[in-house]
Design a protein around this motif. Structure first.
Motif, short mmCIF file in Angstrom:
data_model
loop_
_atom_site.label_atom_id
_atom_site.label_comp_id
_atom_site.label_asym_id
_atom_site.label_seq_id
_atom_site.Cartn_x
_atom_site.Cartn_y
_atom_site.Cartn_z
N GLN A 1 0.83 -1.22 0.00
CA GLN A 1 0.00 0.00 0.00
C GLN A 1 0.86 1.26 0.00
O GLN A 1 0.56 2.23 -0.69
CB GLN A 1 -0.96 0.01 1.20
N ASP A 2 1.95 1.24 0.77
CA ASP A 2 2.87 2.38 0.79
C ASP A 2 3.53 2.56 -0.57
O ASP A 2 3.67 3.69 -1.06
CB ASP A 2 3.95 2.21 1.86
N LEU A 3 3.92 1.45 -1.17
CA LEU A 3 4.53 1.50 -2.49
C LEU A 3 3.57 2.11 -3.51
O LEU A 3 3.93 3.01 -4.27
CB LEU A 3 4.94 0.09 -2.94
N LYS A 4 2.35 1.64 -3.49
CA LYS A 4 1.34 2.13 -4.42
C LYS A 4 1.07 3.62 -4.21
O LYS A 4 1.05 4.40 -5.17
CB LYS A 4 0.05 1.32 -4.26
N SER A 5 0.92 4.02 -2.96
CA SER A 5 0.66 5.44 -2.66
C SER A 5 1.82 6.32 -3.10
O SER A 5 1.62 7.37 -3.72
CB SER A 5 0.44 5.64 -1.15
N GLN A 6 3.02 5.87 -2.78
CA GLN A 6 4.19 6.66 -3.13
C GLN A 6 4.39 6.73 -4.65
O GLN A 6 4.76 7.75 -5.19
CB GLN A 6 5.45 6.09 -2.46
N TYR A 7 4.09 5.63 -5.35
CA TYR A 7 4.20 5.63 -6.81
C TYR A 7 3.19 6.60 -7.42
O TYR A 7 3.51 7.33 -8.36
CB TYR A 7 3.97 4.22 -7.37
N LEU A 8 1.97 6.60 -6.89
CA LEU A 8 0.95 7.51 -7.41
C LEU A 8 1.32 8.97 -7.16
O LEU A 8 1.04 9.84 -7.99
CB LEU A 8 -0.42 7.20 -6.80
N GLU A 9 1.98 9.23 -6.03
CA GLU A 9 2.46 10.58 -5.72
C GLU A 9 3.58 11.01 -6.66
O GLU A 9 3.59 12.11 -7.19
CB GLU A 9 3.00 10.63 -4.28
N ASP A 10 4.56 10.11 -6.82
CA ASP A 10 5.75 10.43 -7.63
C ASP A 10 6.29 9.14 -8.27
O ASP A 10 7.05 8.41 -7.65
CB ASP A 10 6.82 11.07 -6.76
N PRO A 11 5.88 8.87 -9.53
CA PRO A 11 6.32 7.64 -10.20
C PRO A 11 7.84 7.54 -10.38
O PRO A 11 8.35 6.46 -10.62
CB PRO A 11 5.65 7.71 -11.57
N LYS A 12 8.55 8.64 -10.23
CA LYS A 12 10.01 8.61 -10.40
C LYS A 12 10.75 8.58 -9.07
O LYS A 12 11.97 8.70 -9.04
CB LYS A 12 10.45 9.82 -11.22
N SER A 13 10.03 8.40 -8.00
CA SER A 13 10.62 8.38 -6.66
C SER A 13 11.68 7.28 -6.55
O SER A 13 11.44 6.11 -6.88
CB SER A 13 9.53 8.14 -5.61
N ARG B 1 10.32 -4.40 -19.01
CA ARG B 1 8.90 -4.65 -18.79
C ARG B 1 8.25 -3.60 -17.89
O ARG B 1 7.20 -3.06 -18.22
CB ARG B 1 8.70 -6.05 -18.24
N MET B 2 8.87 -3.33 -16.75
CA MET B 2 8.22 -2.44 -15.77
C MET B 2 8.27 -0.97 -16.21
O MET B 2 7.32 -0.23 -15.95
CB MET B 2 8.85 -2.61 -14.39
N ILE B 3 9.35 -0.55 -16.86
CA ILE B 3 9.47 0.84 -17.28
C ILE B 3 9.02 1.00 -18.73
O ILE B 3 8.05 1.70 -19.03
CB ILE B 3 10.90 1.39 -17.09
N ASP B 4 9.73 0.34 -19.66
CA ASP B 4 9.45 0.53 -21.09
C ASP B 4 8.03 0.12 -21.47
O ASP B 4 7.39 0.77 -22.30
CB ASP B 4 10.44 -0.25 -21.96
N GLN B 5 7.54 -0.95 -20.88
CA GLN B 5 6.19 -1.43 -21.21
C GLN B 5 5.15 -0.97 -20.19
O GLN B 5 4.00 -1.40 -20.24
CB GLN B 5 6.19 -2.95 -21.35
N ASP B 6 5.58 -0.14 -19.25
CA ASP B 6 4.68 0.46 -18.25
C ASP B 6 3.95 -0.56 -17.37
O ASP B 6 2.86 -0.32 -16.88
CB ASP B 6 3.66 1.37 -18.96
N GLN B 7 4.59 -1.72 -17.16
CA GLN B 7 3.94 -2.78 -16.40
C GLN B 7 3.87 -2.52 -14.90
O GLN B 7 3.00 -3.07 -14.23
CB GLN B 7 4.63 -4.12 -16.68
N LEU B 8 4.74 -1.65 -14.38
CA LEU B 8 4.63 -1.35 -12.95
C LEU B 8 3.33 -0.60 -12.68
O LEU B 8 2.58 -0.95 -11.77
CB LEU B 8 5.82 -0.54 -12.44
N ARG B 9 3.05 0.40 -13.49
CA ARG B 9 1.81 1.17 -13.32
C ARG B 9 0.60 0.25 -13.47
O ARG B 9 -0.33 0.29 -12.65
CB ARG B 9 1.74 2.31 -14.34
N ILE B 10 0.64 -0.59 -14.49
CA ILE B 10 -0.48 -1.50 -14.74
C ILE B 10 -0.64 -2.49 -13.58
O ILE B 10 -1.76 -2.72 -13.10
CB ILE B 10 -0.27 -2.24 -16.08
N SER B 11 0.46 -3.04 -13.11
CA SER B 11 0.41 -4.00 -12.00
C SER B 11 -0.13 -3.36 -10.73
O SER B 11 -0.95 -3.95 -10.02
CB SER B 11 1.80 -4.59 -11.73
#
Length: 124
Positions: free
Chosen positions: A4-16, A65-75
């Motif tokens: 949950q922290d990871l998701k929240s922090q990613y939504l705040e700043d995907p480049k964190s 996969r996670m960056i170039d194909q945007d799979q982190l955001r999707i996951s």
């Protein structure tokens, strides 16, 4: 860091940097678990699975996969909880390993047989 922290922090700043460090640590741990079931000759250019090859695999999966194909955001958008997110990450590793697979003679023969069967009256 929890899911949950990871998701929240990613939504705040995907480049964190904290997000990506956490993703790398998770990915490395999963790469170590998963890759041992894959033959080094076929999936790792005949190089023994060791710390360096686990790190390389984790970096490839994250970059491709996670960056170039945007799979982190999707996951993160799809995952309902920690275990679901882990499942999605495991899936990314397995898909990446399948793309690394070295073709062999049998693969080539099978492709030729499929072409022959398409052109003649054979059933597969």
């Amino acid at each position: 860091m929890s899911y949950q922290d990871l998701k929240s922090q990613y939504l705040e700043d995907p480049k964190s940097i904290e997000v990506w460090i956490n993703v790398y640590e998770r990915m490395l741990k999963l790469c170590k678990l998963i890759s041992k079931d894959y033959q080094k000759e076929i999936y790792n250019d005949d190089i023994d699975w060791n710390e360096e090859s686990f790190q390389q695999l984790a970096q490839e999966v994250i970059t491709i996969r996670m960056i170039d194909q945007d799979q982190l955001r999707i996951s993160l958008a799809l995952a309902q909880d920690e275990s679901h997110f882990t499942y999605l990450m495991r899936r990314q590793i397995k898909q990446h390993l399948s793309k690394r697979r070295r073709r062999d003679v049998i693969d080539n023969i099978f492709d030729r047989l499929k072409e022959i069967a398409k052109n003649d009256d054979f059933l597969i």
